[in-house]
Write a protein that holds these residues in place. Structure first.
Motif, short mmCIF file in Angstrom:
data_model
loop_
_atom_site.label_atom_id
_atom_site.label_comp_id
_atom_site.label_asym_id
_atom_site.label_seq_id
_atom_site.Cartn_x
_atom_site.Cartn_y
_atom_site.Cartn_z
N ASP A 206 -2.42 13.53 -11.27
CA ASP A 206 -1.69 13.26 -10.02
C ASP A 206 -1.27 14.57 -9.36
OD1 ASP A 206 0.09 12.32 -8.01
OD2 ASP A 206 0.43 10.51 -9.18
N ARG B 16 -9.12 -0.28 1.56
CA ARG B 16 -8.67 -0.61 0.20
C ARG B 16 -9.28 -1.93 -0.29
NH1 ARG B 16 -4.23 2.22 2.55
NH2 ARG B 16 -3.06 3.49 1.05
N GLN C 122 0.81 -1.22 0.00
CA GLN C 122 0.00 0.00 0.00
C GLN C 122 0.85 1.27 0.00
OE1 GLN C 122 -1.77 -0.27 4.23
NE2 GLN C 122 -0.98 1.83 4.13
N GLY C 123 0.15 2.42 -0.13
CA GLY C 123 0.81 3.71 -0.04
C GLY C 123 1.14 4.07 1.40
N SER D 129 -3.08 5.70 5.83
CA SER D 129 -4.28 4.90 6.08
C SER D 129 -3.92 3.43 6.34
CB SER D 129 -5.27 5.03 4.93
OG SER D 129 -6.51 4.46 5.26
N GLN E 289 1.67 0.64 -4.67
CA GLN E 289 1.07 1.93 -4.99
C GLN E 289 1.83 3.04 -4.29
OE1 GLN E 289 -1.11 4.21 -2.94
NE2 GLN E 289 -1.28 5.54 -4.73
N SER E 290 2.23 4.07 -5.04
CA SER E 290 2.93 5.24 -4.50
C SER E 290 4.22 4.79 -3.81
CB SER E 290 2.02 6.02 -3.56
OG SER E 290 2.60 7.25 -3.20
N HIS F 181 -4.03 10.98 -7.41
CA HIS F 181 -2.96 10.07 -7.00
C HIS F 181 -3.47 8.73 -6.47
CE1 HIS F 181 1.07 9.03 -5.69
NE2 HIS F 181 0.62 8.79 -4.47
N THR F 182 -4.58 8.75 -5.74
CA THR F 182 -5.09 7.52 -5.14
C THR F 182 -6.27 6.92 -5.90
OG1 THR F 182 -6.54 8.78 -3.66
CG2 THR F 182 -4.33 8.22 -2.83
N GLU F 183 -6.52 7.41 -7.12
CA GLU F 183 -7.73 6.98 -7.83
C GLU F 183 -7.51 6.04 -9.00
OE1 GLU F 183 -10.72 10.78 -7.03
OE2 GLU F 183 -9.63 10.66 -8.93
N THR G 109 1.33 4.74 -9.72
CA THR G 109 1.73 6.11 -9.35
C THR G 109 3.09 6.12 -8.66
OG1 THR G 109 0.43 6.03 -7.28
CG2 THR G 109 -0.63 6.97 -9.23
#
Length: 294
Positions: A242, A83, A74-75, A78, A153-154, A274-276, A185
């Motif tokens: 982004d 997710r 994950q990023g 959170s 992600q990220s 960015h999170t979509e 991303t």
């Protein structure tokens, strides 16, 4: 002060508030028929960690000819439970569109300091966490029938790349079961991010790069992986709008993959923040297509 508290700035497990008290059951209805099971494991330094293992349980599992296991990182903010509906959508689409005897499972890691995992987040610690997760997956699933794909992600894209690179410490054969890498991303590294976000020389931020304890150097990691497993398939996903990662980062990483003869495909998801990427239908299409072909 920024140097001293940099880990609190980079890693935000309690953002938004109450993230660490999220419950899987609260999202179960949105995930069905995907079932998510909590698993326990420990990093090499003894830190207790949580994994979430998700799949669609089917009576025909005994007829599965091939199993694809996706390890999700994950990023930086959170926790995992919010997710899960989006990850479940990917699994449901794969099951619906599956024309062969393939089963898909997603294993999502909760880094130290995040959700129910113990400890405090740092790059050194998260590298141990990722190694433990990848080892757990390789030990749990049949070696003959299972392909493993890593998805980050990220900042998780940095975790994904660096963790694969770290496996090479014990020999090139450790990457044999890995067939794909999704960088959602991504950024080149945190040092490059600082300079790109704050190009003005009169601002102090760009001068903090020598003091960074977390770098998540995806570029260097990809070069190491490419030198050992040039047939690895890589999907790079950009968010069209982004607001976090500056333009050009994904293109740079694509260039590294091409140089290292990695089979790379770079896609942009129009309109996505960015999170979509995973929320948008086009982003889901790219992810599902990649998982089906890897």
């Amino acid at each position: 002060m920024m140097v001293i508290f940099q880990n609190k700035i980079i890693y935000m497990p309690s953002v938004p508030p109450f993230s660490r008290s999220e419950r899987v059951d609260d999202y179960a209805a949105q995930c069905r028929p995907v079932e998510w099971v909590e698993r326990d494991l420990a990093a090499a330094d003894g830190t207790a960690l949580k994994l979430l293992e998700g799949s669609i349980v089917a009576s025909a599992d005994s007829d599965v000819a091939e199993h694809v296991v996706v390890v999700y990182f994950q990023g930086n903010a959170s926790s995992l439970p919010p997710r899960l509906p989006y990850l479940s959508t990917i699994l449901k689409r794969l099951a619906r569109e599956n024309q062969g005897r393939r089963k898909y499972t997603i294993v999502a890691l909760s880094y130290r300091g995040y959700w129910k995992s113990k400890g405090r987040a740092s790059q050194a610690g998260i590298e141990l966490d990722a190694e433990a997760a990848l080892t757990w997956v390789q030990d749990r699933y049949d070696r003959g029938q299972t392909k493993i794909i890593v998805w980050g992600q990220s900042i998780g894209a940095g975790v994904a790349s660096v963790s694969l690179s770290n496996l090479l410490r014990n020999g090139q054969d450790n990457l044999r079961r890995f067939s794909g890498l999704i960088l959602e991303t991504p950024f080149v590294d945190l040092k490059t991010m600082l300079v790109a976000l704050y190009p003005q020389r009169f601002l102090p931020y760009r001068y903090l790069t020598p003091f960074l304890r977390s770098t998540w150097d995806t570029r260097t990691a990809l070069r190491r992986v490419g030198g050992s497993k040039p047939n690895l398939k890589v999907l790079i996903l950009e968010a069209g709008n982004d607001e976090i990662v500056p333009p050009g980062q994904a293109e740079t990483l694509e260039g590294v993959c091409i140089e290292e003869q990695l089979e790379v495909d770079r896609k942009k998801v129009p309109g996505a923040l960015h999170t979509e990427v995973m929320v948008k239908g086009q982003g889901q299409n790219y992810i599902v297509g990649f998982l089906r072909s890897s």
